[in-house]
Write an enzyme that holds these catalytic residues in place. Structure first.
Site, short mmCIF file in Angstrom:
data_model
loop_
_atom_site.label_atom_id
_atom_site.label_comp_id
_atom_site.label_asym_id
_atom_site.label_seq_id
_atom_site.Cartn_x
_atom_site.Cartn_y
_atom_site.Cartn_z
N LYS A 111 0.85 -1.20 0.00
CA LYS A 111 0.00 0.00 0.00
C LYS A 111 0.87 1.23 0.00
CE LYS A 111 -4.06 2.04 0.59
NZ LYS A 111 -3.70 2.92 -0.56
N LYS A 151 4.79 2.40 8.57
CA LYS A 151 3.62 3.19 8.96
C LYS A 151 2.39 2.30 9.13
CE LYS A 151 3.54 7.12 6.63
NZ LYS A 151 3.25 8.18 5.64
N LYS A 164 5.41 2.20 -2.90
CA LYS A 164 5.43 3.58 -3.39
C LYS A 164 5.80 3.55 -4.85
CE LYS A 164 5.35 7.51 -0.95
NZ LYS A 164 4.49 7.69 0.18
N THR A 220 -5.08 12.94 7.39
CA THR A 220 -3.69 12.98 7.89
C THR A 220 -3.61 14.01 9.02
OG1 THR A 220 -2.91 12.45 5.67
CG2 THR A 220 -1.28 13.30 7.22
N ASN A 224 -2.15 20.86 2.05
CA ASN A 224 -3.24 19.98 2.45
C ASN A 224 -3.18 19.65 3.95
OD1 ASN A 224 -5.38 18.09 2.43
ND2 ASN A 224 -3.90 16.45 2.10
N SER A 237 -7.48 5.43 4.16
CA SER A 237 -7.37 4.63 2.93
C SER A 237 -7.81 3.19 3.19
CB SER A 237 -5.92 4.61 2.43
OG SER A 237 -5.64 5.75 1.65
#
Ligand code: GLU
Length: 423
Positions: free
Chosen positions: A78, A102, A114, A198, A229, A357
Site C-alpha cells: 500500500k 507506517k 510507493k 492525515t 493539504n 485509505s
C-alpha cells in the site's frame, strides 16, 4: 516551481538518511539475525516501466515510471503514487519501506509500496497528465490490484488522478474494482474525510500526548510549518478545538501573531492571494524564526530535514508533531531528545491518511459506504490505540517515541514473515 522541486528532491534524500540512521540503531537494539536483516533490507518487488504518450504537440514522448512493493508480509502492498521529475527507483524504495513501517505501527493489514512517474506535472496540460496517468497504469496493471498492491495519492497526485487510475484499471479488467485504489473522489467510492485525515489523525495523537503532560487546548500555542493539504487542515482543526495558532508558513513566506491568527480569515486570504504572506495584522518572519518561535507545539507539516543540529537547540516548543515525512534529521532528533522535547514521529503522527485509505478499501470490498461518523470514530480509535502502543513500548524500553514506533513496526513485520514460514 524549481525551488519546490529542489526541496522535494532534498526531502527524499534526507528521508533516507534519517530513516536509515534510525533503522541501523534499531537493528542493533533488537539484535536482529542476519536473515532478519536481509529480509528487511531489500524490496520484494520493484518495477521500472517505460511507456509512450502522444503529447498535445502531436509528438510522442517516452515516460519512465516505477513501483516498488517493499513488503507485503502483513497484507497487500500500500502506498502513494507521485509525479515528480526526481522520482527515482531508489527514492521509491525508501518511501515504500516507510509505508510498510507506517501501516505496521497503526496495525492495519497492509505492507508498504510507493511509486510514480518521472515527470514535472506542472509542465503538462490536463489532457497530457491524464494520458500519462493512464499509460503508467496500463504499464503496471498486472502488478496492482485490491489484494496485491493498492495505490493512493502522494506528491502532485490527487483525487482526480485516482479517478483516472480507477477508470483505466477497470477498462483493462473489464469489471468494476473500486478497491484497487484509495483517495478516490467520494462519488467513485472515496471517503470525504480522506482529504483531511492525515491532519486529523495527527491532531488526535497530539491531544493524547498533551493529556500526559497536563496540557489542554486553551492557551496552547502552535506553530505550523506548511499550509498545504496537511498544514492548512491541521491549523483549521486545532483552531476549532481552541488552540492558539501563533505562526504558519508556506513556500513563499511565514507569518506570526502571538495573540493568535484568525484561521478562517487566513484561509480566505490564502484563497484570494494564493498564500499566507501579507495576512493583515500578522508580522512577517523567516522560516527559521517559525521553527524556533515561542510556542508550545511545533508542527513541521511541509518538508523533510527541517529540524537539524543547527536549529534544534533553539526550538522553544514543548512537543514536536511530525506531520511531514522525516522533518527531523538524526542530529536534530538527538538534540531534541537531550533537551527532553518529545517528538511524535512521522510514521505515527501522519498515518491518519493511510488509515482512512484502509477504511475506503474495506468499504469498497464490502460494497458499502460508511457514514462519516463511523470513519471518524474508527480513525480516532486506531490513532489512539497506536499512540498507546508506542507509549507503552517507550516506557518498557525507556526510549524516545521514534525508536519505539520503529521497533514496534519492525517486530510486527518480522512476526508476519515468521508466521508465513519465511524466517
Ligand atoms: N501517500 C500517503 C502516505 O505517504 C498515503 C498512502 C495511502 O493512503 O496509501 O502516507
Amino acid at each position: 516551481m524549481d525551488r519546490n522541486h529542489e526541496r522535494l528532491h532534498r526531502d527524499e534524500r534526507d528521508l533516507r538518511s534519517v530513516g536509515m540512521a534510525e533503522l541501523q540503531a534499531i537493528y542493533a537494539d533488537l539484535g536482529l539475525t542476519r536473515a532478519e536483516l536481509d529480509l528487511l533490507s531489500v524490496p520484494r518487488r520493484s518495477f521500472t516501466v517505460s511507456f509512450p504518450v502522444k503529447m498535445s504537440s502531436g509528438k510522442t514522448r517516452m515516460f519512465t515510471g516505477h513501483r516498488v512493493q517493499y513488503s507485503d508480509a502483513r497484507g497487500p502492498a500500500k502506498g502513494g503514487i507521485r509525479f515528480h521529475p526526481e522520482m527515482e527507483e531508489e527514492h521509491a524504495a525508501e518511501l515504500a519501506f516507510l509505508m510498510a513501517l507506517k501501516c505496521a505501527v497503526v496495525n492495519i493489514p497492509f505492507g508498504g509500496a510507493k511509486g510514480g512517474v518521472v515527470v514535472d506535472p506542472l509542465q503538462l496540460t490536463r489532457d497530457e497528465l491524464e494520458l500519462v496517468t493512464r499509460g503508467y497504469i496500463r504499464a503496471i496493471a498486472d502488478h496492482i490490484g485490491p489484494f496485491k498492491d493498492i495505490p493512493a495519492p502522494d506528491v502532485y497526485t490527487d483525487e482526480r488522478t485516482m479517478a483516472w487510475i480507477l477508470d483505466e484499471y477497470e477498462r483493462i479488467k473489464r469489471e468494476h474494482v473500486p478497491a484497487v485504489v484509495t483517495g478516490k473522489p467520494p462519488d467513485l467510492g472515496g471517503i470525504t474525510a480522506r482529504r483531511y485525515s492525515t491532519a486529523l489523525g495527527g491532531a488526535q495523537v497530539l491531544e493524547e500526548a498533551m493529556k500526559e503532560r497536563g496540557m489542554e487546548a486553551r492557551g496552547t500555542r502552535v506553530a505550523i510549518q506548511g499550509f498545504g493539504n496537511v498544514g492548512e487542515n491541521v491549523a483549521r482543526i486545532l483552531h476549532h478545538w481552541g488552540f492558539t495558532i501563533v505562526a504558519v508558513s508556506d513556500v513563499n513566506g511565514a507569518i506570526l501573531d502571538p495573540r493568535g491568527l484568525d484561521i478562517p480569515a487566513l484561509r480566505q486570504h490564502k484563497g484570494r492571494t494564493g498564500g499566507v504572506a501579507g495576512f493583515p495584522g500578522a508580522s512577517s518572519i523567516t522560516n527559521e524564526q517559525l521553527l524556533t518561535a515561542e510556542c508550545d507545539v511545533l508542527i513541521p507539516a511541509a518538508l523533510s530535514y527541517q529540524l537539524d543540529e543547527n536549529n534544534a537547540g533553539a526550538v522553544q516548543a514543548k512537543i514536536v508533531l511530525e506531520l511531514a515525512n522525516a522533518p527531523t534529521t538524526a542530529g536534530g532528533d538527538e538534540i531534541l531528545f537531550k533537551r527532553d522535547i518529545p517528538v511524535i514521529p512521522d510514521i505515527l503522527a501522519n498515518a491518519g491518511g493511510v488509515v482512512v485509505s484502509y477504511f475506503e478499501w474495506s468499504q469498497n470490498l464490502d460494497g458499502d459506504a460508511w457514514p462519516e461518523e463511523k470513519v471518524l470514530r474508527k480513525l480516532k480509535h486506531t490513532m489512539i490505540h497506536a499512540f498507546n502502543d508506542v507509549r507503552g513500548h517507550c516506557r518498557e524500553i525507556r526510549c524516545r517515541m521514534r525508536t519505539a514506533a520503529y521497533q514496534l513496526a519492525v517486530k510486527r513485520i518480522l512476526n508476519a514473515e515468521r508466521l508465513r514460514g519465511n524466517l
